[in-house]
Design a protein around this motif. Structure first.
Motif, mmCIF file in Angstrom:
data_model
loop_
_atom_site.group_PDB
_atom_site.id
_atom_site.type_symbol
_atom_site.label_atom_id
_atom_site.label_comp_id
_atom_site.label_asym_id
_atom_site.label_seq_id
_atom_site.Cartn_x
_atom_site.Cartn_y
_atom_site.Cartn_z
ATOM 1 N N VAL A 266 -12.718 -26.219 46.121
ATOM 2 C CA VAL A 266 -13.569 -25.089 45.721
ATOM 3 C C VAL A 266 -14.975 -25.575 45.413
ATOM 4 C CG1 VAL A 266 -13.971 -23.387 43.897
ATOM 5 C CG2 VAL A 266 -11.703 -23.595 44.923
ATOM 6 N N GLN A 269 -17.226 -26.231 48.326
ATOM 7 C CA GLN A 269 -17.843 -25.066 48.962
ATOM 8 C C GLN A 269 -18.968 -24.455 48.126
ATOM 9 O OE1 GLN A 269 -17.207 -24.246 52.084
ATOM 10 N NE2 GLN A 269 -15.774 -25.960 52.115
ATOM 11 N N VAL A 270 -18.771 -24.350 46.809
ATOM 12 C CA VAL A 270 -19.758 -23.645 45.987
ATOM 13 C C VAL A 270 -21.017 -24.470 45.739
ATOM 14 C CG1 VAL A 270 -18.029 -22.187 44.874
ATOM 15 C CG2 VAL A 270 -18.668 -24.367 43.802
ATOM 16 N N SER A 398 -10.373 -23.448 49.314
ATOM 17 C CA SER A 398 -11.615 -23.743 50.030
ATOM 18 C C SER A 398 -12.103 -22.531 50.808
ATOM 19 C CB SER A 398 -11.387 -24.927 50.984
ATOM 20 O OG SER A 398 -12.524 -25.156 51.791
ATOM 21 N N SER A 400 -11.381 -19.340 50.315
ATOM 22 C CA SER A 400 -11.781 -18.238 49.427
ATOM 23 C C SER A 400 -13.195 -18.450 48.893
ATOM 24 C CB SER A 400 -10.797 -18.124 48.253
ATOM 25 O OG SER A 400 -9.495 -17.893 48.703
ATOM 26 N N SER A 401 -13.470 -19.668 48.441
ATOM 27 C CA SER A 401 -14.799 -19.940 47.896
ATOM 28 C C SER A 401 -15.853 -19.981 48.995
ATOM 29 C CB SER A 401 -14.786 -21.261 47.119
ATOM 30 O OG SER A 401 -14.218 -22.298 47.889
ATOM 31 N N ASN A 402 -15.483 -20.473 50.166
ATOM 32 C CA ASN A 402 -16.385 -20.461 51.315
ATOM 33 C C ASN A 402 -16.738 -19.029 51.684
ATOM 34 O OD1 ASN A 402 -17.762 -20.935 53.695
ATOM 35 N ND2 ASN A 402 -16.186 -22.204 54.612
#
Length: 460
Positions: A266, A269-270, A398, A400-402
């Protein structure tokens, strides 16, 4: 219980491994990374012209870019379970076939709705391969080279992105977005053809009770003594049967591994990496590049540095270790985003050059640290009985956050401004540094089964 047993590291003399075979396996699995990278990267150049063809609003543009991540999340959920049920190799084959279907649909799309569907199908294929390929390679690689072998997947992903940007630059003058998507069919067909030439994972075969098949696979790349030693290693890890329940990821013995894997992917990605991959030309336009071809070329330069940084990681990850590379890499990402945010705030005359330099530095530091190491850790920290589902959970986190980042980037730029947007990603980089210091374990050169113990997940 099996996940509480430390397996003694085998002497190198007992692991006489044919390096040619392992490189072949890694490179073939890495073709999945090229497919992933191409489909990630091609949207950056193609969207310039898709936006005009279908007269897209900002919201529809974000949806067209981001829908691939919805498919990837679905593919991650299905792919982990399927990889545990039918095998790693068969799952890779199905992922390649789905890639072919999506690569045919996208360039033929008569409307944006069909293009969105094609992108979702491509995302499903990405989910299958991104879950399975790192696990497949990790289960065939000896401990002393596992990090580099898994890192090849990330290298191939960056090469796929660079090829996509090169294709976009080449076809920009023709505004050929359909041809950009169509060329993704070539590596997809090649991938499926090549996967048929490699064996199934011996660890998965052993888990299915196919001991003779597992030994035969091992003997294709090691000697009799090495095969016996590795089979014993697998036998110890199989004292607990393969776990089919998703709820088992929340058990006390696995919960910390889940937190490390999902938390790190996560954070990967953020920190903003895919805003550059998906919206590179748009960012350079904001920095003052007026010609589409020039903006795509600047994006290509960034993609080339992504490949260079990943090559650095492959050389160093099994020598220096995971955590030292993360300290340097995330620190460099934080500094470059800080300079970029300040430059957007001050708006100097050389903003375009500063933005290009900052993004090249940022992606280089990302590429030799968070890029490959996230997936190396994901493939390492889970016990065999839950590895497929564990990697799927991390891929879901990954994705979801992407999706969240890619769906909000243009809107965040519009409402908060360029400087604040990149400043936010810089803050997440700082949080990532704390996560690395206090949560991430060092896994260099260790047996998979010893890493997945509670003691093995202690930070160094």
């Amino acid at each position: 219980m099996a996940n509480s047993i430390d397996v003694v590291k085998l002497p190198a003399s007992r692991l006489s491994v044919d390096p040619g075979f392992l490189w072949k396996v890694s490179l073939i699995a890495g073709l999945g990374g090229i497919l992933y990278g191409y489909d990630m990267g091609i949207i950056a150049a193609a969207m310039i012209f898709v936006r005009n063809t279908f007269a897209l609003s900002t919201g529809m543009e974000e949806a067209t870019v981001s829908v691939v991540l919805v498919g990837a999340m679905a593919g991650a959920i299905l792919g982990g379970a399927i990889a545990d049920r039918i095998g790693r190799r068969a799952t890779l084959v199905w992922g390649g076939i789905i890639f072919i279907i999506g690569s045919i649909m996208a360039p033929l799309a008569p409307a944006v709705s069909v293009l969105i569907l094609a992108r979702a199908i491509l995302g499903l294929a990405i989910g299958f391969t991104s879950v399975t390929a790192p696990v497949y390679v990790s289960e065939l690689s000896p401990p002393h080279s596992r990090g580099m072998m898994i890192g090849l997947y990330q290298l191939c992903l960056t090469i796929g992105i660079a090829l996509a940007d090169l294709t976009g630059y080449w076809l920009a003058g023709q505004q050929g977005w359909r041809a950009m998507f169509a060329l993704g069919l070539v590596p997809a067909v090649f991938f499926v053809a090549m996967v048929f030439s490699v064996p199934e994972s011996p660890r998965w075969l052993y888990a299915q009770g196919r001991l003779d098949d597992a030994r035969r696979v091992l003997l294709t790349y090691t000697n009799e003594a090495g095969a016996s030693a590795l089979l014993e290693d697998i036998r110890v890890s199989m004292l607990v049967k393969m776990e089919r329940r998703w709820s088992a990821l929340w058990s006390p013995a696995v919960r910390k591994a889940l937190f490390i894997a999902v938390g790190f992917t996560v954070l990967q990605q953020v920190t903003g990496i895919n805003t550059i991959i998906y919206y590179g030309p748009k960012i350079f336009a904001l920095a003052g590049f007026t010609a589409n071809k020039h903006a795509i070329f600047a994006t290509l330069l960034v993609a080339i540095m992504n490949v260079v940084g990943t090559l650095i990681a492959l050389v160093l990850v099994d020598r220096v270790g995971r955590k030292p590379l993360l300290y340097v890499g995330v620190g460099g990402m934080t500094a470059s985003l800080g300079v970029l945010s300040y430059a957007f705030h001050r708006q100097p005359a050389a903003l375009g050059l500063i933005a290009t330099a900052c993004l090249m530095v940022y992606i280089t530091f990302f590429a030799f640290s968070m890029g490959p190491i996230a997936w190396i850790l994901v493939a390492e920290v889970f016990p065999l009985r839950l590895r497929g589902r564990g990697v799927a959970a991390a891929t879901l986190g990954s994705g979801s956050s992407n999706f969240l980042v890619s769906m909000t980037f243009l809107s965040l730029i519009h409402f908060a401004g360029n400087a604040v947007t990149f400043g936010i990603y810089g803050v997440f980089c700082v949080l990532t540094l704390f996560f690395v210091v206090f949560v991430v374990p060092e896994t260099k050169g260790r047996e998979l089964e010893s890493i997945s113990t509670e003691r093995g997940l202690v930070t160094d």
